[in-house]
Design an enzyme around this catalytic site. Sequence first.
Site, PDB file in Angstrom:
ATOM      1  N   THR A  15       0.818  -1.217   0.000  1.00 50.24           N
ATOM      2  CA  THR A  15       0.000   0.000   0.000  1.00 50.24           C
ATOM      3  C   THR A  15       0.850   1.263   0.000  1.00 50.24           C
ATOM      4  O   THR A  15       2.042   1.240   0.297  1.00 50.24           O
ATOM      5  CB  THR A  15      -0.934   0.022   1.233  1.00 50.24           C
ATOM      6  OG1 THR A  15      -0.150   0.072   2.426  1.00 50.24           O
ATOM      7  CG2 THR A  15      -1.841  -1.186   1.266  1.00 50.24           C
ATOM      8  N   ASP A  16       0.182   2.369  -0.331  1.00 46.29           N
ATOM      9  CA  ASP A  16       0.846   3.664  -0.287  1.00 46.29           C
ATOM     10  C   ASP A  16       0.547   4.335   1.056  1.00 46.29           C
ATOM     11  O   ASP A  16      -0.038   3.716   1.951  1.00 46.29           O
ATOM     12  CB  ASP A  16       0.414   4.536  -1.479  1.00 46.29           C
ATOM     13  CG  ASP A  16      -1.086   4.785  -1.524  1.00 46.29           C
ATOM     14  OD1 ASP A  16      -1.779   4.631  -0.481  1.00 46.29           O
ATOM     15  OD2 ASP A  16      -1.580   5.144  -2.606  1.00 46.29           O
ATOM     16  N   GLN A  17       0.899   5.615   1.206  1.00 41.73           N
ATOM     17  CA  GLN A  17       0.690   6.326   2.466  1.00 41.73           C
ATOM     18  C   GLN A  17      -0.781   6.441   2.850  1.00 41.73           C
ATOM     19  O   GLN A  17      -1.092   6.623   4.010  1.00 41.73           O
ATOM     20  CB  GLN A  17       1.293   7.726   2.390  1.00 41.73           C
ATOM     21  CG  GLN A  17       2.762   7.757   2.668  1.00 41.73           C
ATOM     22  CD  GLN A  17       3.245   9.188   2.795  1.00 41.73           C
ATOM     23  OE1 GLN A  17       2.944  10.028   1.958  1.00 41.73           O
ATOM     24  NE2 GLN A  17       3.988   9.454   3.841  1.00 41.73           N
TER      25      GLN A  17
END
Length: 139
Positions: A15-17
């Site tokens: 996942t990203d931030q």
Amino acid sequence: MVINETNVKVRYQETDQMGVVYHANYLVWFEIGRTHLIEQLGFSYAQMENEGVVSPVLDIEAKYKQAIRYGQTAKVKTWIDHYDGFRVIYGYEIYSEDGTLSVTGKSTHVCVKKSNFRPISIRKHFPDWHEAYLEAVEE
């Protein structure tokens, strides 16, 4: 048509931030689904590679519809969309945990000799795979 269903637990590193699955990871999930479909049909990439053949991607497409987030379990559906004895197009749908369609895609593959990357006929070199693929498309 034979459809493989594989569950993938979303890991934090995918996942990203924002906690949303990074788009390139869906391509990895396509590969997981494709590998499981091939195994469901009774074969394996390792078996093919032991015979000096690999199956590179010629084309890939993904359409993103809805985000999947960290902590969810995604369902990857994979099938053979088109097969002509030489080229294989796999179809994919990825669903979020609540059953929402999140990603659709296709990947196109051929088989080539590992030594020189020259295309080979699946029909001729792997007749069992050929028959299984024809049956999987027809069911």
